[in-house]
Design a protein around this motif. Structure first.
Motif, PDB file in Angstrom:
ATOM      1  N   ASP A   1       0.957  -1.117  -0.032  1.00 31.82           N
ATOM      2  CA  ASP A   1       0.009  -0.010   0.186  1.00 31.82           C
ATOM      3  C   ASP A   1       0.876   1.054  -0.062  1.00 31.82           C
ATOM      4  OD1 ASP A   1      -2.375   1.575   0.019  1.00 31.82           O
ATOM      5  OD2 ASP A   1      -3.212  -0.004   1.346  1.00 31.82           O
ATOM      6  N   SER A   2       0.404   2.309  -0.207  1.00 30.91           N
ATOM      7  CA  SER A   2       1.096   3.702  -0.160  1.00 30.91           C
ATOM      8  C   SER A   2       0.487   4.636   0.754  1.00 30.91           C
ATOM      9  CB  SER A   2       0.946   4.296  -1.650  1.00 30.91           C
ATOM     10  OG  SER A   2       1.551   5.502  -1.626  1.00 30.91           O
ATOM     11  N   MET A   3       1.823   5.427   1.375  1.00 30.71           N
ATOM     12  CA  MET A   3       1.416   6.216   2.571  1.00 30.71           C
ATOM     13  C   MET A   3       0.957   7.678   1.893  1.00 30.71           C
ATOM     14  SD  MET A   3       4.087   5.985   5.475  1.00 30.71           S
ATOM     15  CE  MET A   3       4.630   4.489   6.301  1.00 30.71           C
TER      16      MET A   3
ATOM     17  N   LYS B   1       6.742   9.587  -4.185  1.00 30.17           N
ATOM     18  CA  LYS B   1       7.404   9.726  -2.827  1.00 30.17           C
ATOM     19  C   LYS B   1       7.944   8.341  -2.526  1.00 30.17           C
ATOM     20  CE  LYS B   1       6.387  13.787  -0.748  1.00 30.17           C
ATOM     21  NZ  LYS B   1       5.128  14.093  -0.437  1.00 30.17           N
ATOM     22  N   ASP B   2       7.252   7.201  -3.001  1.00 26.13           N
ATOM     23  CA  ASP B   2       7.717   5.800  -2.464  1.00 26.13           C
ATOM     24  C   ASP B   2       8.211   5.513  -1.036  1.00 26.13           C
ATOM     25  OD1 ASP B   2       8.735   3.129  -2.552  1.00 26.13           O
ATOM     26  OD2 ASP B   2      10.737   3.979  -3.456  1.00 26.13           O
ATOM     27  N   ARG B   3       6.736   5.874  -0.321  1.00 25.47           N
ATOM     28  CA  ARG B   3       6.698   5.107   0.840  1.00 25.47           C
ATOM     29  C   ARG B   3       5.699   4.078   1.153  1.00 25.47           C
ATOM     30  NH1 ARG B   3       7.042   9.416   5.349  1.00 25.47           N
ATOM     31  NH2 ARG B   3       7.340   7.414   6.674  1.00 25.47           N
ATOM     32  N   HIS B   4       6.062   3.050   1.609  1.00 23.36           N
ATOM     33  CA  HIS B   4       5.216   1.808   1.623  1.00 23.36           C
ATOM     34  C   HIS B   4       4.259   1.863   2.874  1.00 23.36           C
ATOM     35  CE1 HIS B   4       8.072  -0.596  -1.075  1.00 23.36           C
ATOM     36  NE2 HIS B   4       7.853   0.337  -1.570  1.00 23.36           N
ATOM     37  N   ALA B   5       3.022   1.403   2.729  1.00 19.27           N
ATOM     38  CA  ALA B   5       2.216   1.453   3.832  1.00 19.27           C
ATOM     39  C   ALA B   5       1.613  -0.022   3.953  1.00 19.27           C
ATOM     40  CB  ALA B   5       1.185   2.360   3.619  1.00 19.27           C
TER      41      ALA B   5
ATOM     42  N   THR C   1       5.954  -4.386   2.933  1.00 16.86           N
ATOM     43  CA  THR C   1       5.238  -3.463   3.714  1.00 16.86           C
ATOM     44  C   THR C   1       6.272  -3.445   4.944  1.00 16.86           C
ATOM     45  OG1 THR C   1       4.136  -5.515   4.503  1.00 16.86           O
ATOM     46  CG2 THR C   1       2.951  -3.938   3.025  1.00 16.86           C
ATOM     47  N   PRO C   2       5.935  -2.095   5.675  1.00 24.73           N
ATOM     48  CA  PRO C   2       6.987  -1.656   6.704  1.00 24.73           C
ATOM     49  C   PRO C   2       6.716  -2.558   7.936  1.00 24.73           C
ATOM     50  CG  PRO C   2       5.323   0.002   6.335  1.00 24.73           C
ATOM     51  CD  PRO C   2       5.083  -1.025   5.192  1.00 24.73           C
TER      52      PRO C   2
END
Ligand code: FE
Ligand code: FE
Ligand code: ZN
Length: 298
Positions: A215-217, A224-228, A258-259
């Motif tokens: 998912d994406s933040m 941005k490329d920040r995984h959720a 995912t983080p």
């Protein structure tokens, strides 16, 4: 059958065997790993007997080794030929040799960042490097990852990937779709069919060898490329389930990146891998909004 797993570790003591054990602990039937730290070149020697043990454990548990994925270290940048270009080419060759030794047939690669050289020059550098790297077929396929377009990243559009694939023109070059990156690059995943249609016309669905499910933040086109965690970001659970269960992707491994979740438990800060819970949700096709609270040490 759903082929699902996550990123797992590869440590020098247990190597591939440790990776398999970790994956099985999450209820996975596939997995992805870096062969060492992604940000440096320290690599331990491959231990043959650990490979044998790992192979046995995979066989016993129905893991198809042909679907297991290695991720190339992100210090490799094939798009810029002014700094560490030769290093990147040589290190990727070595990583491919390591994959061959381990019996892994797929390596995911970030195409690279041009860092000021311009998109066309960057793409041509990638093409030149990949031709050189794929010159001798080691039985390992490079899968170019779809990128978010952060900074000067290339591979952020289907056209850029097509340019690379067409010009390299080798069958051991494919694509890894990353849902977070697609969303961040501007693809509306609620309209995934439309994306796939374009992808199929330009590149061909048969080129897809892996799907990173994240998912994406951030919002669409954020670059941005920040995984959720699955269902906890801007893409949403149902949209991701739709992609995961697309019949066209039945034989393609889906990998979660995912983080890890950090939270206070018993007045101590603890870090949890979310993968078992996320894989459960995916298998049940049911979102659990309480998933993060329910993570516990066991
Ligand atoms: Fe990646
Ligand atoms: Fe990814
Ligand atoms: Zn990413």
């Amino acid at each position: 059958m759903l082929i699902i797993g996550s990123h797992v570790s590869f440590n020098k003591n247990e190597q591939l065997l440790g990776s398999v054990k970790e994956a099985l602990g999450y209820g996975s039937n596939t997995f992805m790993f870096y062969t060492g730290a992604p940000q440096n070149t320290n690599r331990s020697d491959i231990n043959e007997s650990l490979i044998k043990e790992a192979d046995k454990l995979m066989k016993e548990n129905g893991i198809d080794k042909n679907k297991v994925i290695v991720h190339a270290p992100y210090i490799i940048n094939l798009a810029n030929d002014s700094k560490s270009y030769d290093f990147s080419i040589n290190f990727l060759k070595q990583e491919i040799d390591r994959c061959a030794k381990l019996g892994i047939k797929n390596i995911v690669l970030h195409p690279g960042s041009h860092v000021g050289l311009g998109e066309l020059k960057g793409l041509d550098n990638i093409v030149f490097a990949l031709k050189e790297i794929l010159k001798d077929d080691k039985g390992v396929k490079i899968l170019l990852e779809t990128m978010a377009g952060k900074g000067s990243e290339l591979g952020k559009t289907t056209d850029e990937l097509k340019y690379i694939i067409d010009n390299v023109n080798r069958c051991n070059l494919g694509v890894c779709l990353d849902t977070c990156h697609l969303h961040d690059s501007g693809v509306d995943l609620n309209n995934f069919e439309e994306y796939l249609k374009e992808f199929n016309e330009k590149i061909g669905i048969d080129k897809i060898g892996c799907i990173h499910v994240n998912d994406s933040m951030n919002g669409i086109s954020s670059h941005k490329d920040r995984h959720a965690n699955i269902g906890f970001g801007n893409i949403g659970f149902d949209t991701l389930i739709n992609i995961i269960y697309n019949p066209l992707f039945e034989d393609i491994p889906k990998i979660l990146e995912t983080p890890y979740v950090t939270k206070m438990d018993d007045s101590k800060e603890r870090v949890y891998a979310p993968y078992k819970s996320e894989i459960d949700m995916i298998k049940n096709k049911k979102f659990n909004s309480n998933m993060i609270n329910e993570l516990r040490v066991n």
